[in-house]
Motif scaffolding. Structure first.
Motif, PDB file in Angstrom:
ATOM      1  N   VAL A 506       0.879  -1.177   0.000  1.00 63.41           N
ATOM      2  CA  VAL A 506       0.000   0.000   0.000  1.00 63.41           C
ATOM      3  C   VAL A 506       0.912   1.222   0.000  1.00 63.41           C
ATOM      4  O   VAL A 506       1.522   1.564   1.016  1.00 63.41           O
ATOM      5  N   MET A 512      -5.600   0.836  -1.110  1.00 64.80           N
ATOM      6  CA  MET A 512      -6.172   0.026  -0.033  1.00 64.80           C
ATOM      7  C   MET A 512      -7.276  -0.907  -0.528  1.00 64.80           C
ATOM      8  O   MET A 512      -7.299  -2.098  -0.194  1.00 64.80           O
ATOM      9  N   ALA A 515      -5.855  -3.762  -2.653  1.00 66.11           N
ATOM     10  CA  ALA A 515      -4.978  -4.630  -1.863  1.00 66.11           C
ATOM     11  C   ALA A 515      -5.772  -5.537  -0.934  1.00 66.11           C
ATOM     12  O   ALA A 515      -5.476  -6.724  -0.804  1.00 66.11           O
ATOM     13  N   THR A 516      -6.792  -4.990  -0.274  1.00 64.66           N
ATOM     14  CA  THR A 516      -7.567  -5.808   0.663  1.00 64.66           C
ATOM     15  C   THR A 516      -8.348  -6.899  -0.058  1.00 64.66           C
ATOM     16  O   THR A 516      -8.641  -7.941   0.530  1.00 64.66           O
ATOM     17  N   LEU A 522      -1.045  -7.250   3.889  1.00 63.19           N
ATOM     18  CA  LEU A 522      -0.750  -5.908   3.378  1.00 63.19           C
ATOM     19  C   LEU A 522       0.623  -5.455   3.863  1.00 63.19           C
ATOM     20  O   LEU A 522       1.012  -5.698   5.012  1.00 63.19           O
ATOM     21  N   ALA A 538      -6.227   0.171   8.366  1.00 60.47           N
ATOM     22  CA  ALA A 538      -5.534  -1.119   8.396  1.00 60.47           C
ATOM     23  C   ALA A 538      -5.786  -1.841   9.712  1.00 60.47           C
ATOM     24  O   ALA A 538      -5.885  -3.073   9.756  1.00 60.47           O
ATOM     25  N   LEU A 545      -0.647  -7.685   8.729  1.00 61.45           N
ATOM     26  CA  LEU A 545      -0.062  -6.450   8.207  1.00 61.45           C
ATOM     27  C   LEU A 545       1.454  -6.468   8.416  1.00 61.45           C
ATOM     28  O   LEU A 545       1.958  -7.021   9.394  1.00 61.45           O
TER      29      LEU A 545
END
Length: 658
Positions: A506, A512, A515-516, A522, A538, A545
Motif C-alpha cells: 500500500v 487500499m 490490496a484488501t 498488506l 488497516a 499487516l
C-alpha cells in the motif's frame, strides 16, 4: 544431436508409468490399513507426526537427487499422508461401531445427482468402501425427516464454507432434531461456469446457480454484470435447467465432475473468490456413535446462557479451565424469544474424555439449556510441515531462541511486553514469523503492463524464489498496472500455486481497496507510516499487516504508528525496518541496529529487516549474521524479474536459516 523417440512411444511409456503409480498407490493404501489394524491392538495415536517429518525430510532429499523440487514432493506426499490418515480413521471408527457396518448406505442429501452434497456423500461412502443408495431432497428439513423416519441411514448437511461462511439454515434445523452428528467430511469446491458442449462465454446470457455458489463467486459475477442470475434450490437443479435449455444461452455454476453427469462442459474454471474454497458437511444419524480414544475427535453442542452480563464469557472460561479448545462458535436466534440466542460450539475433544465430562457437568450448572449434538472423528488433517532448515537439507547449527528481558516494562502500550509477555507469532499460510520462527520475504516491483511473456517470466522467478527458501512475495507499484484487479488476481494465483504468500504494498491511499481484495497480507510502505487514516483503516482489517518504518522516523515514532494499528483491533502486525536517513547520510539510509535491539527488548511484535537499501551487496551475507545475532525475526530482500542476483539471495537465505 540425439534424435528423440517417436511421440506415441513416449506417451505409451508415460501411460504405463501412470498405471504402475496407481497400482503402487493402491498397495500403499492397503498397507496403511494394516497399520490401522496394528494401532487397533496397541491403542496408539492415529498420527505419528515425528515419523511424518522424518519421512518428508528423507523424500525431499532423495527427490532433489532425482531432480524433483521440494515443493512438488511435499505437496504430493501431504496428499498421500492425508488420504492414509483418513482411511485409517474410517477403519477404526467402523470397528468401534460394528452396528453401523453395512454393504450399502442410504444417504439423504440436498438436490440431485451432481450437486456438491451428492459429491460429498459419494466420497464419504467410497472411503468406507460401501455402496451408496442416494436419496435427493429439496430442503434441509426434508433431509432430516428422511433420516428421522428411517427412510435414510444418514443425512448430509452443509454446515460451512470457507468463502461464504456458516450456513445458518442448517444450524436452525439442528435446534429441533433428535438426530446425532456422527461424522464430517470436507470437499474442495471448484466452481466452474458450465454450458452445453461448444458453448462460449459470449453465448451465455443467463446463469443458474444455488445462492451459496453465487455468494462464493461474487467477484467473478461482478466482472460480468451483463449475466442474468437465476436462483435454484441446488447446483444439480441449475445444471438440469441448462441441460434442458433449447440453446447455448444458459449456463450454470457447478463442478466439472457434476456437470459431466448432465452432459455439460466447463467454459471457465476457478470462479470462486478464494483460491482455497472448501465446504464442510456434517453427517447425521438416528443413533450416536463411539469414537476410539486414539482418533482426533470433535464434540458439537448447543447451549443457551443465563440472561445476565458476562454469561457467555463465564461459560467459555469453563472450557479454558479444563483445557478444552473451542474451534467454532456460532449464535442463532431462539424462535419465539426475541433478543435471546442459542450458541453452537465445536470443541476439539472426545466426549468420553475426563476433561470433556467435567466441563459438561460444570456447564450444566451455569447454563439454561445445553445439549450435545454429537461426538465424531475430526477429519481436518493438518499438513505436516518441515522447517526451513529441513527444506534446505542443511544441518541446523543453531536454534533461534527467544530473547528474554528481565527488565520490568511499565509502558501500557499494546506493542509492549508489559501488555503481552509472550512474543507474538504471526502466521498466514506458509509464512510464520515471530516466537522463534524466522521468515524470508522477497520484494518485487511490477511493470506497467505484464505481457504473457512477462507473466511466464514472473512464474519462473517465483519458482526460483520458492526453491531458495522464501515464503512470501511483496508486490510493489500495483497502482501502475493496466487492469490491476485482473492482473493482480493472476499474480496471486501463480504465487499460491507455489505455496507463497501474496503481500500487496500500500503505497498510497487508493491502493487500499484493491490490496484488501487480492492480498493475503498488506505491506504498508514506509512513506505511509505517518498517514493516520491508512493506519486506522488497516487496524480494522481482519488480515495480517507488515508495517515499514519511515526512513526519517525515530524509534518512538515507529512504535507510535504500531499503537494506532493495534488500538483498532488488528493484532496481526509485523514490523519492518529498511533503514533510516541521518543528517550525516541524508542520501543513503543506514541500518538502525540500536532500534532493533530496543524493539526486541521492549516489544512482543516480530520485526524483519530489509538490508538492501543500506548495505552493499558484497556485505549482505556478513551483515545477515549480525542481524540474526540481534534476534531479528526475518529478512526482506529486494529482487527483480531477471535472474541476476539469484545466487547471492540464496546465500543470504541459507545464512538466515543456518
Amino acid at each position: 544431436m540425439h534424435k528423440p523417440q517417436p511421440l506415441n512411444q513416449t506417451r505409451e511409456q508415460i501411460t504405463q508409468l501412470d498405471n504402475e503409480l496407481l497400482s503402487l498407490l493402491a498397495e500403499r493404501r492397503r498397507l496403511s490399513l494394516e497399520v490401522a489394524r496394528s494401532k487397533e491392538v496397541d491403542i496408539r495415536p492415529i498420527r505419528d507426526t515425528q515419523r511424518e517429518k522424518e519421512l518428508l525430510t528423507r523424500l525431499v532429499k532423495e527427490g532433489r537427487e532425482k531432480g524433483l523440487d521440494a515443493h512438488y514432493v511435499i505437496s504430493l506426499y501431504q496428499s498421500i499422508i492425508e488420504d492414509s490418515v483418513l482411511n485409517q480413521q474410517a477403519y477404526l471408527h467402523g470397528r468401534a461401531n460394528p452396528e453401523t457396518q453395512k454393504q450399502q448406505y442410504c444417504i439423504a442429501y440436498l438436490g440431485a445427482r451432481g450437486s456438491y452434497s451428492y459429491l460429498a456423500a459419494t466420497r464419504y461412502c467410497l472411503r468406507r468402501q460401501v455402496d451408496m443408495l442416494d436419496l435427493g431432497c429439496q430442503s434441509f428439513d426434508e433431509i432430516v425427516q428422511a433420516v428421522e423416519s428411517g427412510h435414510a441411514d444418514y443425512g448430509f448437511l452443509p454446515i460451512e464454507n470457507t468463502s461464504s461462511g456458516s450456513i445458518n439454515e442448517v444450524y436452525d434445523v439442528l435446534q429441533h432434531t433428535s438426530l446425532s452428528i456422527v461424522g464430517e467430511t470436507t470437499i474442495e469446491v471448484s466452481h466452474c461456469l458450465l454450458g452445453k458442449p461448444g458453448s462460449k462465454l459470449s453465448d451465455i446470457k443467463t446463469v443458474y446457480a444455488h445462492p451459496q455458489p453465487i455468494s462464493q463467486c461474487s467477484r467473478y459475477l461482478s466482472q460480468h454484470k451483463d449475466l442474468r442470475l437465476e436462483y435454484c434450490s441446488s447446483s444439480a437443479e441449475a445444471m438440469e435447467k441448462v441441460n434442458q435449455s433449447a440453446d447455448h444461452s444458459a449456463g450454470a455454476i457447478g463442478s466439472a465432475e457434476g456437470g459431466a453427469l448432465y452432459q455439460l462442459e466447463s467454459i471457465e474454471a476457478g470462479l470462486a473468490n478464494q483460491k482455497i474454497n472448501q465446504s464442510r458437511f456434517i453427517v447425521v444419524a438416528r443413533k450416536a456413535v463411539a469414537v476410539p480414544e486414539q482418533l482426533p475427535a470433535k464434540t458439537t453442542l448447543i447451549m443457551a446462557t443465563g440472561q445476565k452480563a458476562g454469561a457467555l464469557v463465564e461459560a467459555l472460561l469453563v472450557l479454558k479451565a479444563h483445557q478444552l479448545n473451542m474451534s467454532k462458535l456460532e449464535s442463532r436466534p431462539i424462535p419465539g424469544t426475541p433478543w435471546e440466542e442459542m450458541f453452537y460450539l465445536d470443541i476439539d475433544a472426545n466426549i468420553s474424555s475426563e476433561a470433556m465430562q467435567a466441563g459438561l457437568k460444570q456447564l450444566e450448572r451455569i447454563t439454561r439449556f445445553i445439549k450435545v449434538l454429537g461426538c465424531y472423528p475430526c477429519e481436518t488433517v493438518k499438513p505436516t510441515q518441515l522447517s526451513n532448515s529441513q527444506l534446505l537439507i542443511e544441518p541446523s547449527t543453531s536454534k533461534t531462541q527467544n530473547l528474554s528481558d528481565n527488565t520490568p516494562e511499565i509502558s501500557p502500550y499494546r506493542y509492549s511486553k508489559a501488555y503481552k509477555a509472550q512474543d507474538s507469532e504471526i502466521s498466514s499460510g506458509p509464512l510464520s514469523i515471530g516466537a522463534g520462527h524466522i521468515g524470508a520475504i522477497a520484494k518485487m516491483s511490477l511493470t506497467k503492463e505484464l505481457s504473457p511473456l512477462a507473466l511466464s517470466q514472473f512464474e519462473h522467478r517465483v519458482k526460483q524464489l520458492k526453491e531458495i527458501g522464501f515464503q512470501a512475495i511483496i508486490l510493489e507499484t500495483v497502482n501502475l498496472l493496466v487492469s490491476p484487479e485482473l492482473t493482480l488476481a493472476k499474480l496471486r494465483q501463480i504465487l499460491h500455486q507455489y505455496d507463497l504468500l501474496c503481500i500487496v504494498a500500500v503505497e498510497q491511499s487508493v491502493d487500499m481497496a484493491l490490496a484488501t481484495q487480492q492480498a493475503d497480507m498488506l505491506f504498508i510502505n514506509g512513506k505511509q507510516m505517518f498517514n493516520q487514516a491508512i493506519l486506522t483503516q488497516a487496524g480494522t482489517l481482519p488480515m495480517p499487516l507488515l508495517l515499514e518504518r519511515n526512513d526519517m522516523a525515530s524509534y518512538e515514532e515507529f512504535l507510535a504508528a504500531t499503537e494506532i494499528i493495534l488500538s483498532q483491533g488488528n493484532q496481526q502486525l509485523i514490523l519492518c525496518d529498511s533503514g533510516v536517513r541521518t543528517f550525516n547520510h541524508a542520501n543513503l539510509p543506514t541500518l538502525d541496529l540500536a532500534s532493533l535491539i530496543q524493539i526486541k527488548a521492549t516489544s512482543h511484535l516480530p520485526i524483519v529487516i530489509n538490508p538492501c537499501y543500506a548495505i552493499a551487496q558484497d556485505a549482505l551475507v556478513l551483515q545477515t549474521q549480525g542481524i540474526k545475532q540481534l534476534k531479528a525475526d526475518g529478512l526482506v530482500l529486494n529482487c527483480t524479474l531477471e535472474d541476476d542476483g539469484l545466487e547471492l539471495m540464496a546465500q543470504v537465505v541459507r545464512e538466515l536459516y543456518r
